[in-house]
Design an enzyme around this catalytic site. Structure first.
Site, PDB file in Angstrom:
ATOM      1  N   GLU A  88       5.618  -3.345   0.855  1.00 31.89           N
ATOM      2  CA  GLU A  88       5.667  -3.092  -0.594  1.00 31.89           C
ATOM      3  C   GLU A  88       4.931  -1.778  -0.820  1.00 31.89           C
ATOM      4  O   GLU A  88       3.697  -1.742  -0.782  1.00 31.89           O
ATOM      5  CB  GLU A  88       4.983  -4.240  -1.353  1.00 31.89           C
ATOM      6  CG  GLU A  88       5.674  -5.581  -1.211  1.00 31.89           C
ATOM      7  CD  GLU A  88       6.983  -5.670  -1.986  1.00 31.89           C
ATOM      8  OE1 GLU A  88       7.218  -4.844  -2.883  1.00 31.89           O
ATOM      9  OE2 GLU A  88       7.781  -6.565  -1.668  1.00 31.89           O
ATOM     10  N   LEU A  89       5.693  -0.700  -1.040  1.00 28.61           N
ATOM     11  CA  LEU A  89       5.082   0.629  -1.016  1.00 28.61           C
ATOM     12  C   LEU A  89       5.128   1.297  -2.397  1.00 28.61           C
ATOM     13  O   LEU A  89       5.312   0.639  -3.401  1.00 28.61           O
ATOM     14  CB  LEU A  89       5.764   1.465   0.079  1.00 28.61           C
ATOM     15  CG  LEU A  89       5.852   0.763   1.454  1.00 28.61           C
ATOM     16  CD1 LEU A  89       6.622   1.595   2.455  1.00 28.61           C
ATOM     17  CD2 LEU A  89       4.472   0.410   1.998  1.00 28.61           C
ATOM     18  N   GLY A 125       0.828  -1.201   0.000  1.00 27.21           N
ATOM     19  CA  GLY A 125       0.000   0.000   0.000  1.00 27.21           C
ATOM     20  C   GLY A 125       0.858   1.245   0.000  1.00 27.21           C
ATOM     21  O   GLY A 125       2.015   1.210  -0.441  1.00 27.21           O
ATOM     22  N   SER A 126       0.319   2.330   0.500  1.00 26.56           N
ATOM     23  CA  SER A 126       1.020   3.609   0.399  1.00 26.56           C
ATOM     24  C   SER A 126       2.107   3.728   1.468  1.00 26.56           C
ATOM     25  O   SER A 126       1.988   3.157   2.557  1.00 26.56           O
ATOM     26  CB  SER A 126       0.011   4.751   0.543  1.00 26.56           C
ATOM     27  OG  SER A 126      -0.671   4.603   1.760  1.00 26.56           O
ATOM     28  N   CYS A 167       2.059   0.495  -8.797  1.00 25.80           N
ATOM     29  CA  CYS A 167       3.216   1.035  -8.068  1.00 25.80           C
ATOM     30  C   CYS A 167       4.412   1.229  -8.979  1.00 25.80           C
ATOM     31  O   CYS A 167       5.268   2.060  -8.702  1.00 25.80           O
ATOM     32  CB  CYS A 167       3.561   0.123  -6.902  1.00 25.80           C
ATOM     33  SG  CYS A 167       3.651  -1.597  -7.404  1.00 25.80           S
TER      34      CYS A 167
HETATM   35  P1  NAP Z   1      -3.470   2.380   1.091  1.00 26.71           P
HETATM   36  O1  NAP Z   1      -4.440   3.471   1.227  1.00 26.71           O
HETATM   37  O2  NAP Z   1      -2.175   2.488   1.811  1.00 26.71           O
HETATM   38  O3  NAP Z   1      -4.250   1.036   1.533  1.00 26.71           O
HETATM   39  C1  NAP Z   1      -3.654  -0.225   1.448  1.00 26.71           C
HETATM   40  C2  NAP Z   1      -4.297  -1.140   2.471  1.00 26.71           C
HETATM   41  O4  NAP Z   1      -3.987  -0.663   3.779  1.00 26.71           O
HETATM   42  C3  NAP Z   1      -5.826  -1.170   2.374  1.00 26.71           C
HETATM   43  O5  NAP Z   1      -6.270  -2.477   2.666  1.00 26.71           O
HETATM   44  C4  NAP Z   1      -6.225  -0.200   3.477  1.00 26.71           C
HETATM   45  O6  NAP Z   1      -7.516  -0.419   3.981  1.00 26.71           O
HETATM   46  C5  NAP Z   1      -5.169  -0.530   4.534  1.00 26.71           C
HETATM   47  N1  NAP Z   1      -4.977   0.505   5.556  1.00 26.71           N
HETATM   48  C6  NAP Z   1      -5.220   1.845   5.453  1.00 26.71           C
HETATM   49  N2  NAP Z   1      -4.931   2.452   6.629  1.00 26.71           N
HETATM   50  C7  NAP Z   1      -4.498   1.475   7.480  1.00 26.71           C
HETATM   51  C8  NAP Z   1      -4.067   1.469   8.850  1.00 26.71           C
HETATM   52  N3  NAP Z   1      -4.018   2.581   9.571  1.00 26.71           N
HETATM   53  N4  NAP Z   1      -3.707   0.303   9.404  1.00 26.71           N
HETATM   54  C9  NAP Z   1      -3.737  -0.847   8.692  1.00 26.71           C
HETATM   55  N5  NAP Z   1      -4.154  -0.900   7.400  1.00 26.71           N
HETATM   56  C10 NAP Z   1      -4.512   0.242   6.795  1.00 26.71           C
HETATM   57  O7  NAP Z   1      -3.107   2.100  -0.438  1.00 26.71           O
HETATM   58  P2  NAP Z   1      -4.082   1.974  -1.695  1.00 26.71           P
HETATM   59  O8  NAP Z   1      -4.597   3.322  -2.043  1.00 26.71           O
HETATM   60  O9  NAP Z   1      -5.038   0.845  -1.501  1.00 26.71           O
HETATM   61  O10 NAP Z   1      -3.021   1.493  -2.778  1.00 26.71           O
HETATM   62  C11 NAP Z   1      -2.191   2.370  -3.422  1.00 26.71           C
HETATM   63  C12 NAP Z   1      -0.777   2.349  -2.884  1.00 26.71           C
HETATM   64  O11 NAP Z   1      -0.271   1.022  -2.868  1.00 26.71           O
HETATM   65  C13 NAP Z   1       0.171   3.135  -3.766  1.00 26.71           C
HETATM   66  O12 NAP Z   1       1.049   3.877  -2.986  1.00 26.71           O
HETATM   67  C14 NAP Z   1       0.907   2.040  -4.517  1.00 26.71           C
HETATM   68  O13 NAP Z   1       2.153   2.421  -5.040  1.00 26.71           O
HETATM   69  C15 NAP Z   1       1.018   1.001  -3.473  1.00 26.71           C
HETATM   70  N6  NAP Z   1       1.284  -0.302  -4.075  1.00 26.71           N
HETATM   71  C16 NAP Z   1       2.528  -0.846  -3.955  1.00 26.71           C
HETATM   72  C17 NAP Z   1       2.837  -2.065  -4.565  1.00 26.71           C
HETATM   73  C18 NAP Z   1       4.181  -2.702  -4.440  1.00 26.71           C
HETATM   74  O14 NAP Z   1       4.278  -3.908  -4.700  1.00 26.71           O
HETATM   75  N7  NAP Z   1       5.236  -1.986  -4.074  1.00 26.71           N
HETATM   76  C19 NAP Z   1       1.845  -2.709  -5.302  1.00 26.71           C
HETATM   77  C20 NAP Z   1       0.587  -2.110  -5.418  1.00 26.71           C
HETATM   78  C21 NAP Z   1       0.317  -0.917  -4.794  1.00 26.71           C
HETATM   79  P3  NAP Z   1      -8.820   0.317   3.375  1.00 26.71           P
HETATM   80  O15 NAP Z   1      -8.451   0.840   2.054  1.00 26.71           O
HETATM   81  O16 NAP Z   1      -9.790  -0.785   3.315  1.00 26.71           O
HETATM   82  O17 NAP Z   1      -9.178   1.371   4.364  1.00 26.71           O
END
Ligand code: NAP
Length: 474
Positions: free
Chosen positions: A249-250, A229-230, A283
């Site tokens: 993995e960010l 995630g982010s 990502c």
């Molecule tokens: P995100 O907002 O960080 O959410 C990712 C996951 O984390 C979701 O399941 C979210 O839940 C959960 N989450 C949010 N706040 C949390 C907390 N305080 N505690 C625990 N879990 C929490 O990311 P996204 O918008 O879904 O995805 C986009 C990001 O992912 C981008 O930055 C992208 O580059 C990155 N990404 C990285 C890779 C890699 O392999 N490096 C691959 C794909 C994506 P909810 O959304 O259900 O609230």
């Protein structure tokens, strides 16, 4: 009729008191309802996983491998249904959703193979004076209960990259998929249970990161968090979770360097796909393209023409290239960043138009390093073309980023390729390809704020096992 899904705890499907609606981001239709997990549900899922560890870690590796192999086969027969589900819940164009399912089939298959070769090594104990009569080796043991938290942009394959190696290594998982895209993950869990996974080895709970995610990561019974995630959420999780193992993995703002000696005619259409597939919500999307000045105009012309040819619309249309962004707020954020860049001097070469959650493929130039579209992760169909004169300078600009996931270099010169490999601080350098390239068994992950640890089955298994040293005093 609208499908109501359930969460999976200890091999049993449960309803919840509150339901969350899952919405198709293209037509805003509700496509399913999922139960919102309570704190008690999360507690039950962690307890179930503790029992699940005992069951799955006691299984011989050939049995764990069989489950994963059967799952790969089962998924092969469900490719189209799964692709439709991915396209409907995430807005990803069907052709890319189908490719994602194909990759998930391979990810399970590779996990099945890796399950049979998890081993340690012998250690030459007599290298230390006084240890001449010792014989030593180490084993790789499962870490235990793994909390897997996944993002919306690859609702299947990024879940599989966590669940499959965890099972291969004999761990139990509590999975929390993104609230926007939980349906594919639930379907995958149902299929895994059909393939003979023991109760408790995989549990799926749904709800926001701020509630369900938070309950999971701060729980001391959870031995490891594998998160995609982010960066902001990743950092928060590590502070909140305390002493545990983590794979992070960010995000990134990936760059490509196109040299005058490189095949820029091949690079241009390839980078268009890398910039706009999944509306730039990958990502390793192409965000910054550094082009040697002598070929800049020719590259830009080809790039803009190919960008204009992208078919934007209904993700379920088999010809669609670019569907909607995940929601209206994200599309508005991207529009705001583009507008801000223009106010700071950037030029829009094509695109820049938003219609609801649909954001047209957008190409910018005359950008500056301090613009958000360059400095931060844009995570939208927005890419910038930047001319350069000296190769060293281009590499420095690639490195001038808080992120370090992957980079691409188009060059026919071997010295330039090696210079880039040595100098660029990223997890993966793609020579004569875009940074968006990935196969699922390669080590994959980032440096700097792009993450910690590596995925890719063999490497994820290393992260998901602890070394246990054994020493015989002979
Ligand atoms: P995100 O907002 O960080 O959410 C990712 C996951 O984390 C979701 O399941 C979210 O839940 C959960 N989450 C949010 N706040 C949390 C907390 N305080 N505690 C625990 N879990 C929490 O990311 P996204 O918008 O879904 O995805 C986009 C990001 O992912 C981008 O930055 C992208 O580059 C990155 N990404 C990285 C890779 C890699 O392999 N490096 C691959 C794909 C994506 P909810 O959304 O259900 O609230």
């Amino acid at each position: 009729m609208l499908t109501e899904y359930q969460m999976l705890i200890n091999g049993i499907w449960h309803s919840g008191k509150k339901m969350i609606e899952v919405v198709n981001p293209y037509n805003h239709q509700v496509i399913g309802k999922v139960p919102q997990a309570s704190e008690q549900d999360v507690d039950a899922a962690i307890r179930a996983a503790q029992k699940g560890v005992a069951a799955i870690s006691a299984m011989p590796s050939h049995q764990r491998s069989k489950i994963l192999e059967s799952m790969s086969l089962l998924l092969t027969h469900q490719c189209e249904q799964m692709a439709k589900l991915i396209a409907s819940e995430s807005g990803k164009a069907y052709k890319y959703a189908l490719a994602e399912v194909g990759r998930a089939v391979e990810t399970f298959k590779c996990a099945a193979e890796e399950a049979k070769r998890i081993h340690g090594e012998t250690i030459s104990m007599d290298a230390s004076e006084g240890a001449e009569n010792r014989m030593g080796f180490y084993l790789r043991m499962p870490v235990g209960v793994i909390a897997a938290i996944s993002p919306f942009n690859f609702p299947l394959n990024l879940v599989v990259h966590k669940v499959a190696p965890a099972i291969a290594a004999g761990n139990a998982v509590v999975l929390k998929p993104a609230t926007a895209t939980p349906l594919t993950a639930l379907k995958m869990a149902e299929m895994l249970m059909e393939c003979g996974l023991p109760d408790g080895a995989l549990n799926v709970v749904i709800g926001s990161g701020a509630t369900v995610g938070d309950w999971l990561v701060q729980d001391s019974r959870v031995d490891m968090v594998t998160f995609t995630g982010s960066p902001a959420v990743g950092k928060y999780i590590m502070t909140r979770g305390g002493l545990k193992k983590y794979t992070m993995e960010l995000g990134s703002n990936c760059a490509v360097v196109v040299c005058e000696d490189g095949d820029y005619e091949k690079a241009a259409p390839r980078c268009v796909v890398g910039s706009f597939a999944n509306s730039g919500q990958i990502c390793i999307s192409v965000q910054r393209i550094y082009i040697q000045r002598s070929v800049f105009d020719r590259f830009a012309d080809m790039f803009i023409a190919a960008s204009k040819n992208q078919i934007v619309g209904d993700p379920l249309d088999k010809n669609c290239d670019v569907g909607p962004m995940i929601n209206l707020q994200e599309a508005e954020r991207a529009e705001h960043w583009v507008r801000e860049a223009v106010e700071m001097g950037a030029t829009i070469l094509t695109g820049g138009v938003r219609n609801g959650a649909m954001f047209e493929p957008t190409v910018l130039t005359n950008v500056k390093p301090d613009m958000k579209v360059i400095r931060d992760e844009v995570f939208a169909p927005v890419v910038s073309l930047i001319p350069f004169d000296e190769f060293d300078d281009a590499l420095q600009q690639v490195n001038d980023s808080k992120y370090g996931l992957q980079a691409g270099i188009y060059t026919e010169r071997i010295d330039r390729a090696f210079q880039a490999i040595k100098m660029i601080n990223v997890g993966g350098v793609m020579i004569n390809d875009f940074p968006t390239f990935r196969v699922d068994h390669m080590p994959y992950g980032g440096n700097k704020e792009s993450g910690i640890g590596r995925e890719g089955l063999k490497y994820a298994i290393e992260e998901m096992t602890n070394i246990r040293m054994v020493c015989f005093n002979l």
